[in-house]
Design an enzyme around this catalytic site. Structure first.
Site, mmCIF file in Angstrom:
data_model
loop_
_atom_site.group_PDB
_atom_site.id
_atom_site.type_symbol
_atom_site.label_atom_id
_atom_site.label_comp_id
_atom_site.label_asym_id
_atom_site.label_seq_id
_atom_site.Cartn_x
_atom_site.Cartn_y
_atom_site.Cartn_z
ATOM 1 N N LYS B 68 0.831 -1.218 0.000
ATOM 2 C CA LYS B 68 0.000 0.000 0.000
ATOM 3 C C LYS B 68 0.855 1.255 0.000
ATOM 4 O O LYS B 68 1.798 1.377 0.772
ATOM 5 C CB LYS B 68 -0.893 0.033 1.229
ATOM 6 N N ARG B 112 -10.537 -0.018 6.614
ATOM 7 C CA ARG B 112 -9.858 -1.017 7.462
ATOM 8 C C ARG B 112 -9.484 -0.412 8.814
ATOM 9 O O ARG B 112 -9.418 -1.110 9.826
ATOM 10 C CB ARG B 112 -8.693 -1.674 6.734
ATOM 11 N N GLN B 140 -12.946 9.981 9.285
ATOM 12 C CA GLN B 140 -12.616 8.831 10.121
ATOM 13 C C GLN B 140 -13.434 8.832 11.412
ATOM 14 O O GLN B 140 -13.819 7.769 11.904
ATOM 15 C CB GLN B 140 -11.112 8.794 10.422
ATOM 16 N N GLY B 224 -5.485 8.173 16.317
ATOM 17 C CA GLY B 224 -4.921 9.313 15.589
ATOM 18 C C GLY B 224 -3.414 9.234 15.399
ATOM 19 O O GLY B 224 -2.901 9.475 14.314
ATOM 20 N N ASP B 226 0.060 8.236 14.460
ATOM 21 C CA ASP B 226 0.735 7.261 13.600
ATOM 22 C C ASP B 226 2.054 7.837 13.098
ATOM 23 O O ASP B 226 2.533 7.503 12.032
ATOM 24 C CB ASP B 226 -0.167 6.874 12.431
ATOM 25 N N LYS B 230 3.098 12.797 16.833
ATOM 26 C CA LYS B 230 1.680 12.862 17.204
ATOM 27 C C LYS B 230 1.423 12.203 18.560
ATOM 28 O O LYS B 230 2.103 11.271 18.955
ATOM 29 C CB LYS B 230 0.829 12.181 16.127
#
Lengths: 324, 324
Positions: B68, B112, B140, B224, B226, B230
């Protein structure tokens, strides 16, 4: 987003001096521009003796960059399929939007690898190199010879391959295509001793060339090793050379010929090809130097050829539109 | 190789309990099967405030796996474009041949990720969770609420977002779509204090939730964070929790909420979601436990949804062929 298949791509791209220039510029970019080139990502598929490598590189200022998937599935011959496959995805650098999928089945990798061989020969081999030695008889062996003939006045070729019938096909095809005599040799040693420039194109896991065989003026490009378990040159070859060049030092130390050098001074003295193409470092300094270039393959080459072929494909379409 | 675009994909895929099961099984595979999941590859495009992440995972025995590409280009809003984009490539595990390009523009990642939220809630939250809290009001946030409602008997929703008009749209859309009352809150604290399950869906760089606000029985899914910069939960939140779960420990320690834990015992006690779904570890043990699940996103989820949607697309084609 557009999808182009191998047939579309094959129609517009050619292994010629302009492609060699494009790949040469990519090596220069790698050392002169801000480049984002993460380490190669690898997914192993041990059940099927396969692996997928993912490479990418973004060069500051470019309006697009490529991500390349290239696979090697080594049971494929049992299925009558080539082991290599792959595709490239071109991404818009301003928005992240995918511009095109180049489903080239590995064609662009073959071409950019051959063009890199020509760049290595241009900067490292003697300008008067007339005798080419090729180790291996596969598709890349043929392309490396054609690429070499673009930059050096090759007049004769010495080839060695483990399978005699493959060596014979190589001879017949190359003599016809290039109009140059090809001599099939009985050993790697025989090739090395008679050649001005040697290109090794094998997946060998053990050294093929030893330092005793080297002679003044020789250049060797080793493009076969691109994984931890591969090796084409004995460590003594690199130690004996006057100049050792590679595409990316960190990568060559992990996946290429520099891996066998341990902590020897060779590592410190090794130059990157981009330092030569950009004029930062010297290439060959005299006719009798012995020089080596190890190529493991880089994301900047993929980005360069993907951008180039995309521009050709889009131009081609414009022409077709104008006609209709 | 086939190219499917977002419209093709949107036609066949749905956020439903069967998708939740597929993602649940993917987490189980991650801990029970031989899985090849290399670390995320990232290409930065600093000039345009963009980044491209590449994820992949091969699960032993599967006849295909996905690679991906997902991009976040944060100047895109100035151009009137969404910041996220991307595509998946499905590879044949036996031959390395690319089977399909799923040019989903990020849709499959959205789905997903939402389905993983449902899996987290299923194993960690109280079965009687009726009050859902959502932090964030974007795409989201909506999907997480819908996914949660698939696995828990949600009767009312508390939402907080920095932009009041976005919170209002969220309320109107979700009340219509789910038939559940949504209350707009004035602070994150207000949401947390009133909810049985909270899902945080923000790109926050500083903690949004503190341990003083937690109450017995609460579950929080933080999806959130990733990236290295963050964070949604204060470190004290993880320390106070009775159970801390994450998708992949090594990744959560690098890119997720576990990063803020330093060397605290939280790290050692943290469980992976696949250990819960496979029955190796327990999830929630009592009604009054406080539980946390941190999701950073994994290649096995991508492979699972890509394989699923490809099978749907191919079936769809068969049906069309039969009709014509």
């Amino acid at each position: 987003m557009r999808l182009f298949d191998q047939k579309d791509i094959d129609k517009v791209i050619r292994l010629d001096t302009s492609l060699v220039s494009i790949i040469e510029d990519a090596f220069t970019d790698l050392v002169t521009k801000q480049t984002q080139m993460p380490p190669i990502m690898r997914v192993d598929v041990p059940e099927h003796n396969g692996e997928l490598d993912i490479k990418s590189a973004y060069i500051e200022g470019d309006d697009s960059f490529a991500v390349k998937l290239s696979s090697g599935f080594f049971n494929n011959s049992e299925l009558g399929l080539p082991s290599a496959n792959g595709l490239m995805i071109l991404i818009d650098s301003r928005t992240g939007r995918p511009l095109a999928v180049l489903a080239d089945e590995g064609l662009l990798t073959e071409l950019r690898t051959a063009a890199a061989g020509a760049v290595a020969a241009k900067y490292c081999s003697s300008e008067n190199s007339r005798k080419a030695g090729i180790i291996g008889t596969g598709a890349q062996a043929r392309l490396q010879l054609k690429a070499l003939a673009l930059v050096r006045p090759i007049e004769s070729v010495f080839v060695y391959g483990r399978k005699t019938d493959h060596a014979r096909s190589f001879k017949v095809d190359m003599e016809e295509e290039l109009g140059i005599g090809v001599k099939i040799c009985n050993s790697v040693k025989e090739v090395v001793e008679q050649s001005d420039v040697v290109v090794t194109t094998t997946p060998s896991k053990t050294p093929l060339i030893y330092s005793d065989w080297l002679h003044p003026g020789l250049h060797i490009t080793a493009m076969g090793s691109d994984a931890e378990h591969k090796q084409e040159l004995d460590a003594s070859v690199l130690e004996k050379a006057d100049l050792v060049v590679c595409d990316v030092k960190a990568q060559s130390m992990r996946l290429g010929e520099l891996r066998s050098c341990g902590q020897s001074p060779v590592l410190e003295q090794a130059r990157e090809l981009g330092a030569l193409t950009s004029g930062r470092d010297d290439g060959r300094k005299s006719e009798d130097q012995i020089t080596i270039c190890d190529l493991t393959g880089t994301g900047v080459q993929d980005t360069a050829i993907a951008r180039h072929v995309y521009s050709l494909l889009v131009t081609e379409e414009d022409v077709i539109h104008e006609r209709s």
